[in-house]
Design a protein around this motif. Structure first.
Motif, PDB file in Angstrom:
ATOM      1  N   ASN A  58       7.714   7.124  21.051  1.00 44.69           N
ATOM      2  CA  ASN A  58       6.367   7.681  21.071  1.00 44.69           C
ATOM      3  C   ASN A  58       6.140   8.631  19.896  1.00 44.69           C
ATOM      4  O   ASN A  58       5.331   9.551  19.965  1.00 44.69           O
ATOM      5  N   ARG A  59       6.877   8.386  18.788  1.00 44.90           N
ATOM      6  CA  ARG A  59       6.672   9.141  17.547  1.00 44.90           C
ATOM      7  C   ARG A  59       6.780   8.160  16.379  1.00 44.90           C
ATOM      8  O   ARG A  59       7.497   7.166  16.463  1.00 44.90           O
ATOM      9  N   THR A  60       6.071   8.448  15.290  1.00 43.82           N
ATOM     10  CA  THR A  60       6.135   7.557  14.136  1.00 43.82           C
ATOM     11  C   THR A  60       6.535   8.328  12.878  1.00 43.82           C
ATOM     12  O   THR A  60       6.251   9.518  12.740  1.00 43.82           O
ATOM     13  N   ILE A  61       7.187   7.601  11.969  1.00 42.25           N
ATOM     14  CA  ILE A  61       7.642   8.151  10.683  1.00 42.25           C
ATOM     15  C   ILE A  61       7.170   7.201   9.588  1.00 42.25           C
ATOM     16  O   ILE A  61       7.361   5.984   9.688  1.00 42.25           O
ATOM     17  N   THR A  62       6.563   7.741   8.514  1.00 39.98           N
ATOM     18  CA  THR A  62       6.177   6.875   7.407  1.00 39.98           C
ATOM     19  C   THR A  62       7.405   6.483   6.597  1.00 39.98           C
ATOM     20  O   THR A  62       8.453   7.146   6.650  1.00 39.98           O
ATOM     21  N   LEU A  63       7.259   5.412   5.828  1.00 42.07           N
ATOM     22  CA  LEU A  63       8.357   4.967   4.973  1.00 42.07           C
ATOM     23  C   LEU A  63       8.721   6.041   3.956  1.00 42.07           C
ATOM     24  O   LEU A  63       9.902   6.284   3.679  1.00 42.07           O
ATOM     25  N   ARG A  64       7.726   6.698   3.407  1.00 45.90           N
ATOM     26  CA  ARG A  64       8.009   7.782   2.452  1.00 45.90           C
ATOM     27  C   ARG A  64       8.769   8.928   3.113  1.00 45.90           C
ATOM     28  O   ARG A  64       9.696   9.499   2.534  1.00 45.90           O
ATOM     29  N   ASP A  65       8.391   9.267   4.333  1.00 49.14           N
ATOM     30  CA  ASP A  65       9.095  10.349   5.038  1.00 49.14           C
ATOM     31  C   ASP A  65      10.516   9.937   5.404  1.00 49.14           C
ATOM     32  O   ASP A  65      11.428  10.773   5.409  1.00 49.14           O
ATOM     33  N   LEU A  66      10.708   8.650   5.710  1.00 53.48           N
ATOM     34  CA  LEU A  66      12.062   8.153   5.958  1.00 53.48           C
ATOM     35  C   LEU A  66      12.933   8.357   4.731  1.00 53.48           C
ATOM     36  O   LEU A  66      14.049   8.891   4.817  1.00 53.48           O
ATOM     37  N   ILE A  67      12.427   7.946   3.579  1.00 53.78           N
ATOM     38  CA  ILE A  67      13.202   8.087   2.343  1.00 53.78           C
ATOM     39  C   ILE A  67      13.487   9.549   2.045  1.00 53.78           C
ATOM     40  O   ILE A  67      14.606   9.928   1.666  1.00 53.78           O
ATOM     41  N   ALA A  68      12.492  10.417   2.256  1.00 51.89           N
ATOM     42  CA  ALA A  68      12.689  11.852   2.023  1.00 51.89           C
ATOM     43  C   ALA A  68      13.763  12.413   2.950  1.00 51.89           C
ATOM     44  O   ALA A  68      14.593  13.243   2.540  1.00 51.89           O
ATOM     45  N   SER A  69      13.779  11.956   4.205  1.00 55.60           N
ATOM     46  CA  SER A  69      14.801  12.425   5.157  1.00 55.60           C
ATOM     47  C   SER A  69      16.191  11.999   4.713  1.00 55.60           C
ATOM     48  O   SER A  69      17.153  12.769   4.814  1.00 55.60           O
ATOM     49  N   LEU A  70      16.304  10.770   4.216  1.00 50.50           N
ATOM     50  CA  LEU A  70      17.599  10.282   3.747  1.00 50.50           C
ATOM     51  C   LEU A  70      18.040  11.034   2.495  1.00 50.50           C
ATOM     52  O   LEU A  70      19.224  11.357   2.338  1.00 50.50           O
ATOM     53  N   GLU A  71      17.102  11.315   1.588  1.00 46.94           N
ATOM     54  CA  GLU A  71      17.430  12.101   0.393  1.00 46.94           C
ATOM     55  C   GLU A  71      17.991  13.470   0.778  1.00 46.94           C
ATOM     56  O   GLU A  71      18.991  13.929   0.217  1.00 46.94           O
ATOM     57  N   GLN A  72      17.345  14.106   1.737  1.00 54.29           N
ATOM     58  CA  GLN A  72      17.788  15.435   2.161  1.00 54.29           C
ATOM     59  C   GLN A  72      19.157  15.371   2.819  1.00 54.29           C
ATOM     60  O   GLN A  72      20.022  16.212   2.560  1.00 54.29           O
ATOM     61  N   GLU A  73      19.397  14.381   3.662  1.00 55.51           N
ATOM     62  CA  GLU A  73      20.661  14.271   4.374  1.00 55.51           C
ATOM     63  C   GLU A  73      21.812  13.959   3.433  1.00 55.51           C
ATOM     64  O   GLU A  73      22.912  14.508   3.564  1.00 55.51           O
ATOM     65  N   ILE A  74      21.552  13.079   2.451  1.00 52.76           N
ATOM     66  CA  ILE A  74      22.624  12.646   1.543  1.00 52.76           C
ATOM     67  C   ILE A  74      22.748  13.575   0.340  1.00 52.76           C
ATOM     68  O   ILE A  74      23.813  13.682  -0.278  1.00 52.76           O
ATOM     69  N   GLY A  75      21.665  14.263   0.016  1.00 48.82           N
ATOM     70  CA  GLY A  75      21.701  15.165  -1.130  1.00 48.82           C
ATOM     71  C   GLY A  75      21.520  14.460  -2.448  1.00 48.82           C
ATOM     72  O   GLY A  75      22.028  14.911  -3.480  1.00 48.82           O
ATOM     73  N   THR A  76      20.771  13.365  -2.439  1.00 48.16           N
ATOM     74  CA  THR A  76      20.548  12.572  -3.644  1.00 48.16           C
ATOM     75  C   THR A  76      19.082  12.192  -3.752  1.00 48.16           C
ATOM     76  O   THR A  76      18.462  11.815  -2.748  1.00 48.16           O
ATOM     77  N   LYS A  77      18.514  12.280  -4.943  1.00 43.93           N
ATOM     78  CA  LYS A  77      17.135  11.870  -5.175  1.00 43.93           C
ATOM     79  C   LYS A  77      17.090  10.363  -5.359  1.00 43.93           C
ATOM     80  O   LYS A  77      17.859   9.777  -6.123  1.00 43.93           O
ATOM     81  N   ALA A  78      16.177   9.706  -4.661  1.00 43.13           N
ATOM     82  CA  ALA A  78      16.093   8.246  -4.708  1.00 43.13           C
ATOM     83  C   ALA A  78      15.385   7.766  -5.973  1.00 43.13           C
ATOM     84  O   ALA A  78      14.391   8.353  -6.413  1.00 43.13           O
ATOM     85  N   LEU A  79      15.918   6.698  -6.544  1.00 46.37           N
ATOM     86  CA  LEU A  79      15.227   5.931  -7.573  1.00 46.37           C
ATOM     87  C   LEU A  79      14.483   4.819  -6.854  1.00 46.37           C
ATOM     88  O   LEU A  79      15.085   4.009  -6.153  1.00 46.37           O
ATOM     89  N   ILE A  80      13.157   4.790  -7.009  1.00 49.01           N
ATOM     90  CA  ILE A  80      12.344   3.900  -6.183  1.00 49.01           C
ATOM     91  C   ILE A  80      11.623   2.869  -7.049  1.00 49.01           C
ATOM     92  O   ILE A  80      10.958   3.216  -8.034  1.00 49.01           O
ATOM     93  N   CYS A  81      11.755   1.605  -6.653  1.00 50.58           N
ATOM     94  CA  CYS A  81      10.995   0.511  -7.246  1.00 50.58           C
ATOM     95  C   CYS A  81       9.935   0.102  -6.227  1.00 50.58           C
ATOM     96  O   CYS A  81      10.269  -0.274  -5.096  1.00 50.58           O
ATOM     97  N   THR A  82       8.660   0.186  -6.609  1.00 51.49           N
ATOM     98  CA  THR A  82       7.569  -0.127  -5.690  1.00 51.49           C
ATOM     99  C   THR A  82       7.101  -1.564  -5.899  1.00 51.49           C
ATOM    100  O   THR A  82       6.790  -1.968  -7.022  1.00 51.49           O
ATOM    101  N   LEU A  83       7.058  -2.320  -4.797  1.00 52.90           N
ATOM    102  CA  LEU A  83       6.599  -3.701  -4.824  1.00 52.90           C
ATOM    103  C   LEU A  83       5.473  -3.881  -3.804  1.00 52.90           C
ATOM    104  O   LEU A  83       5.290  -3.035  -2.917  1.00 52.90           O
ATOM    105  N   PRO A  84       4.700  -4.968  -3.899  1.00 49.46           N
ATOM    106  CA  PRO A  84       3.606  -5.182  -2.939  1.00 49.46           C
ATOM    107  C   PRO A  84       4.127  -5.336  -1.515  1.00 49.46           C
ATOM    108  O   PRO A  84       5.286  -5.696  -1.294  1.00 49.46           O
ATOM    109  N   ASN A  85       3.252  -5.065  -0.560  1.00 51.42           N
ATOM    110  CA  ASN A  85       3.587  -5.286   0.842  1.00 51.42           C
ATOM    111  C   ASN A  85       4.003  -6.734   1.054  1.00 51.42           C
ATOM    112  O   ASN A  85       3.507  -7.644   0.386  1.00 51.42           O
ATOM    113  N   GLN A  86       4.912  -6.932   1.996  1.00 54.98           N
ATOM    114  CA  GLN A  86       5.455  -8.260   2.262  1.00 54.98           C
ATOM    115  C   GLN A  86       4.717  -8.927   3.419  1.00 54.98           C
ATOM    116  O   GLN A  86       4.357  -8.270   4.404  1.00 54.98           O
TER     117      GLN A  86
END
Length: 345
Positions: free
Chosen positions: A274-302
Motif C-alpha cells: 500500500n505504498r509506491t516508489i518511483t523508479l528515480r527514488d529506487l535508484i536514489a535509495s540504492l545509490e545511498q545504500e551502496i555509496g555510489t553515484k549511478a551512471l544512467i542511460c535513459t531509453l524509451p518506455n518498454q
C-alpha cells in the motif's frame, strides 16, 4: 506435520517459503524444473540455504552441480526435491501418486513481462497449461486446498488507485499478465466444479534476499557495485509497490492457514504494501545504500510495462491479518547486505 507441495520451490519466493514451512516442522515436496532463464546453480544455492536446518552438512558446501546427486542427498522425512516440469502430466502424477499431499502452493511459472512479449506461446504453455496440469493432478488425487501465485500485472494500466481485488482486470497489456488472469479463471472453474478451495495471490513487485538476478533491484545493485551504466526506461516516473520477501512469505502462510480452515473458498487477494516508489527514488535509495553515484542511460518506455502498481491490502488484512512490516529502506539494506555476502560472478 503436514505435507505441502511447492511448485517452483527452488526459486526466489519458493525457496523462502520452503524454508519457513520446514521451520514449522512440515514436510515439503519441491517441484522445480531448473529451467535456463538464469543459471541453475542459483537455484541450487537457494535450496542449500532454504534447507540448512534439515541438511546442515550441505549448507557449508559451495554448490553441487549435479541435479541427480542433489535430489538424492536432500531426500529426507521432511524434504523431497523433484526435478520435473509442470507441463508433464506423467511427471506430476508420479509425484501425487507417491505422496499424501495436504495442500499445494503453486509458484512455478515463466515470469517477466518483457520476455513474454517475445515468446507468448511459451508463457501460455507453462503458465496456463502447466497450471491446468497442477489442478488436474489435484482433482485426480483428492487434494482440495491450494494457493496460486498471480500478479499485480493483471491490473494493467488501471487508473483507479490503490488497486482493489474488486477492480475489473480484463485489459492486460502483456501476455504474462494475460496468462496470470487465465490462471485465476481456471482456479475458479476447478473451485466451482471440483470443490478445490482456492486463494489466488496477486504479488506486488517482490524483492529481498535471493531475488532473481534478472529483476530490477538485483540488476541495479550489481551494476552499481561494478560501476556499470544503469538503463532507465522512460523518465523514471513509473511507480511500483515494492514488497519485501519476508512480508510476502507472511502473507502466503496467512493465506494457507485461512484456506485450510475454511470450506468452499475462492478468493483473490493482493499482497503488497500500500505504498509506491518511483523508479528515480529506487535508484536514489540504492545509490545511498551502496555509496555510489549511478551512471544512467535513459531509453524509451518498454511495451507491456505498466505505469504503476499500488495495492489495496485491506482484504488480506481482513481475511488473515496480513500487515506488511518492512519499510523500503530497511528492505533495501537487507538485500544489499545479502548481495555483498553472496556475489557469484
Amino acid at each position: 506435520m503436514k505435507t505441502y507441495c511447492v511448485t517452483g520451490g527452488a526459486g526466489f519466493i519458493g525457496s523462502h517459503l520452503c524454508e519457513q514451512l520446514l521451520a514449522q516442522g512440515h514436510r515439503v515436496i519441491n517441484i522445480d524444473n531448473f529451467n535456463d532463464v538464469y543459471d541453475y546453480k542459483t537455484k541450487i544455492r537457494n535450496i542449500l540455504s532454504s534447507t540448512g536446518s534439515v541438511f546442515p552438512h550441505l549448507y557449508s558446501e559451495d554448490k553441487p552441480g549435479d541435479l541427480a546427486k542433489l535430489q538424492t542427498v536432500v531426500e529426507s522425512d521432511h524434504y523431497r526435491l523433484v526435478v520435473a516440469d509442470i507441463r508433464s502430466m506423467d511427471e506430476l502424477d508420479a509425484v501425487f501418486d507417491s505422496e499424501k499431499i495436504d495442500a499445494v502452493i503453486h509458484l512455478a511459472a515463466m515470469a517477466g513481462v518483457r520476455p513474454s512479449i517475445e515468446d507468448p506461446l511459451l508463457y501460455e504453455d507453462v503458465n496456463v497449461k502447466g497450471t491446468l496440469h497442477i489442478l488436474e493432478a489435484m482433482r485426480k488425487h483428492g487434494v482440495r486446498k491450494w494457493l496460486c501465485a498471480s500478479s499485480s500485472s493483471v491490473y494493467g494500466n488501471n487508473k483507479k488507485v490503490p488497486f482493489s481485488e474488486e477492480d475489473i482486470v480484463d485489459f492486460s497489456i502483456s501476455p504474462y499478465a494475460a496468462t496470470k488472469k487465465a490462471c485465476e479463471v481456471l482456479g475458479h472453474t476447478f473451485y466451482h466444479l471440483h470443490h478445490i478451495d482456492t486463494i489466488m495471490l496477486r504479488f506486488f513487485t517482490v524483492y529481498g534476499e535471493r531475488q532473481r538476478p534478472d529483476l530490477a533491484i538485483h540488476k541495479f545493485v550489481k551494476m552499481l557495485d561494478r560501476g556499470e551504466e544503469l538503463t532507465m526506461y522512460g523518465e523514471g516516473t513509473t511507480r511500483r509497490d515494492y514488497t519485501y520477501i519476508g512480508d510476502i512469505i507472511a502473507g502466503i502462510l496467512g493465506a494457507l492457514s485461512y484456506v485450510e480452515q475454511k470450506d468452499r473458498v475462492y478468493e483473490v487477494v493482493n499482497l503488497g504494501t500500500n505504498r509506491t516508489i518511483t523508479l528515480r527514488d529506487l535508484i536514489a535509495s540504492l545509490e545511498q545504500e551502496i555509496g555510489t553515484k549511478a551512471l544512467i542511460c535513459t531509453l524509451p518506455n518498454q511495451p507491456g510495462d505498466v505505469e504503476q502498481t499500488y495495492a489495496d491490502v485491506s482484504k488480506a488484512n481482513r481475511l488473515f491479518g496480513y500487515r506488511p512490516q518492512t519499510d523500503f529502506a530497511e528492505g533495501i539494506h537487507k538485500f544489499v547486505t545479502w548481495y555483498r555476502g553472496n556475489r557469484h560472478g
